[in-house]
Scaffold this motif. Structure first.
Motif, mmCIF file in Angstrom:
data_model
loop_
_atom_site.group_PDB
_atom_site.id
_atom_site.type_symbol
_atom_site.label_atom_id
_atom_site.label_comp_id
_atom_site.label_asym_id
_atom_site.label_seq_id
_atom_site.Cartn_x
_atom_site.Cartn_y
_atom_site.Cartn_z
ATOM 1 N N ILE A 1 24.365 -43.292 -31.652
ATOM 2 C CA ILE A 1 24.373 -45.014 -31.112
ATOM 3 C C ILE A 1 23.811 -45.905 -31.706
ATOM 4 O O ILE A 1 22.670 -45.791 -32.276
ATOM 5 C CB ILE A 1 23.727 -44.908 -29.394
ATOM 6 N N THR A 2 24.480 -46.973 -32.261
ATOM 7 C CA THR A 2 24.149 -47.917 -33.022
ATOM 8 C C THR A 2 24.083 -49.365 -32.233
ATOM 9 O O THR A 2 25.311 -49.912 -31.891
ATOM 10 C CB THR A 2 24.475 -48.282 -34.351
ATOM 11 N N VAL A 3 22.967 -49.800 -32.018
ATOM 12 C CA VAL A 3 22.845 -51.126 -31.070
ATOM 13 C C VAL A 3 23.089 -52.516 -32.223
ATOM 14 O O VAL A 3 22.469 -52.409 -33.187
ATOM 15 C CB VAL A 3 21.710 -51.227 -30.167
ATOM 16 N N VAL A 4 23.986 -53.138 -31.820
ATOM 17 C CA VAL A 4 24.214 -54.275 -32.775
ATOM 18 C C VAL A 4 23.821 -55.683 -31.908
ATOM 19 O O VAL A 4 24.552 -56.017 -30.973
ATOM 20 C CB VAL A 4 25.519 -54.207 -33.532
ATOM 21 N N ASP A 5 22.875 -56.502 -32.540
ATOM 22 C CA ASP A 5 22.765 -57.639 -32.055
ATOM 23 C C ASP A 5 23.570 -58.786 -32.821
ATOM 24 O O ASP A 5 23.520 -58.686 -34.532
ATOM 25 C CB ASP A 5 21.078 -58.135 -32.502
ATOM 26 N N THR A 6 24.464 -59.264 -32.144
ATOM 27 C CA THR A 6 25.644 -60.358 -32.830
ATOM 28 C C THR A 6 25.319 -61.740 -33.072
ATOM 29 O O THR A 6 26.048 -62.494 -33.275
ATOM 30 C CB THR A 6 26.651 -60.113 -32.050
ATOM 31 N N ARG A 7 23.993 -62.035 -32.644
ATOM 32 C CA ARG A 7 23.578 -63.267 -32.518
ATOM 33 C C ARG A 7 23.122 -64.216 -33.802
ATOM 34 O O ARG A 7 22.972 -63.223 -35.067
ATOM 35 C CB ARG A 7 22.478 -63.533 -31.573
ATOM 36 N N ALA B 1 30.285 -54.204 -41.835
ATOM 37 C CA ALA B 1 30.194 -53.182 -40.710
ATOM 38 C C ALA B 1 30.129 -51.691 -41.512
ATOM 39 O O ALA B 1 29.288 -51.118 -41.298
ATOM 40 C CB ALA B 1 31.215 -53.087 -39.780
ATOM 41 N N ALA B 2 31.059 -51.614 -42.593
ATOM 42 C CA ALA B 2 31.076 -50.350 -43.517
ATOM 43 C C ALA B 2 29.694 -50.045 -44.011
ATOM 44 O O ALA B 2 29.352 -48.947 -43.950
ATOM 45 C CB ALA B 2 32.031 -50.465 -44.269
ATOM 46 N N LEU C 1 38.245 -52.454 -36.470
ATOM 47 C CA LEU C 1 37.814 -51.892 -37.644
ATOM 48 C C LEU C 1 37.903 -50.090 -37.172
ATOM 49 O O LEU C 1 37.475 -49.464 -38.028
ATOM 50 C CB LEU C 1 36.459 -52.006 -38.116
ATOM 51 N N GLY C 2 38.213 -49.867 -36.203
ATOM 52 C CA GLY C 2 38.354 -48.467 -35.818
ATOM 53 C C GLY C 2 37.000 -47.761 -35.131
ATOM 54 O O GLY C 2 37.128 -46.599 -34.890
ATOM 55 N N HIS C 3 35.984 -48.648 -35.065
ATOM 56 C CA HIS C 3 34.833 -48.119 -34.234
ATOM 57 C C HIS C 3 34.794 -47.869 -32.804
ATOM 58 O O HIS C 3 35.493 -48.741 -32.273
ATOM 59 C CB HIS C 3 33.857 -49.092 -34.573
ATOM 60 N N PRO C 4 34.220 -46.957 -32.425
ATOM 61 C CA PRO C 4 34.176 -46.806 -30.800
ATOM 62 C C PRO C 4 32.943 -47.669 -30.308
ATOM 63 O O PRO C 4 32.183 -47.876 -31.144
ATOM 64 C CB PRO C 4 33.854 -45.295 -30.584
ATOM 65 N N PRO D 1 30.382 -44.317 -39.736
ATOM 66 C CA PRO D 1 31.578 -44.135 -39.039
ATOM 67 C C PRO D 1 31.407 -43.095 -37.899
ATOM 68 O O PRO D 1 32.368 -43.202 -37.116
ATOM 69 C CB PRO D 1 32.664 -43.424 -40.179
ATOM 70 N N ASP D 2 30.523 -42.264 -37.616
ATOM 71 C CA ASP D 2 30.343 -41.525 -36.479
ATOM 72 C C ASP D 2 29.698 -42.063 -35.218
ATOM 73 O O ASP D 2 29.370 -41.311 -34.224
ATOM 74 C CB ASP D 2 29.702 -39.897 -36.746
#
Length: 161
Positions: free
Chosen positions: A52-58, A83-84, A115-118, A89-90
């Motif tokens: 799990i990667t948590v991403v802050d988009t602010r 992102a890459a 981009l194909g990420h879950p 990718p997992d």
């Protein structure tokens, strides 16, 4: 009062009939496939759940004001370009923005999906992370927040819902 006049109230909840159980199952299962909440994210981060990667988009200003410890800072406008290099990718990406009044995490989740990420969106965003008393990271270090009793048990224990 005349017998011809109805004294029963108009049913607001039932003015539109509820969905069948089959449709409700499909709807709620799909909703859970797209969303997670701050309590579940906190529990998984605290347990060290992999993948799990948590991403802050602010913005950077918002990030520096406070963010979820361990989150990756990647504003929505930069997801396609970065992102890459930042997200494996997992990894399942969990996006968040300010709170329920902001759809930035929705736009970010869409960008990651393209981009194909879950991906899942963390409902409640940073606002509810703070309100539920979870720690935040600032330029000055980790801050421990008080629980808002309108969003979580005052004891800080999980609501177990």
């Amino acid at each position: 009062m005349s017998a011809s006049l109805s004294t029963s109230p108009t049913a607001a909840v039932l003015s539109t009939p509820p969905a069948t159980a089959e449709l409700a199952i499909a709807h709620f299962a799909a909703k859970l496939a797209f969303e997670t909440d701050v309590s579940d994210v906190h529990a998984d981060l605290a347990a060290g759940v992999p993948g799990i990667t948590v991403v802050d988009t602010r913005s950077l200003e918002a990030w520096e004001q406070g963010h979820i410890p361990g989150a990756v800072h990647l504003p929505t406008a930069r997801i396609a370009a970065r992102a890459a290099e930042l997200i494996g990718p997992d990894q399942v990406v969990v996006t968040y923005c300010w709170g329920p009044g902001c759809n930035g995490s929705t736009r970010a989740a869409l960008a990651f999906a393209r981009l194909g990420h879950p991906v899942k969106e963390m409902i409640g965003g940073y606002e509810y992370w703070v309100r539920e008393g979870f720690p935040t990271q600032t330029l000055l270090g980790v801050r421990h927040n008080d629980v808002d009793p309108l969003t979580a048990p005052a004891s800080g224990a999980a609501c177990a819902c």
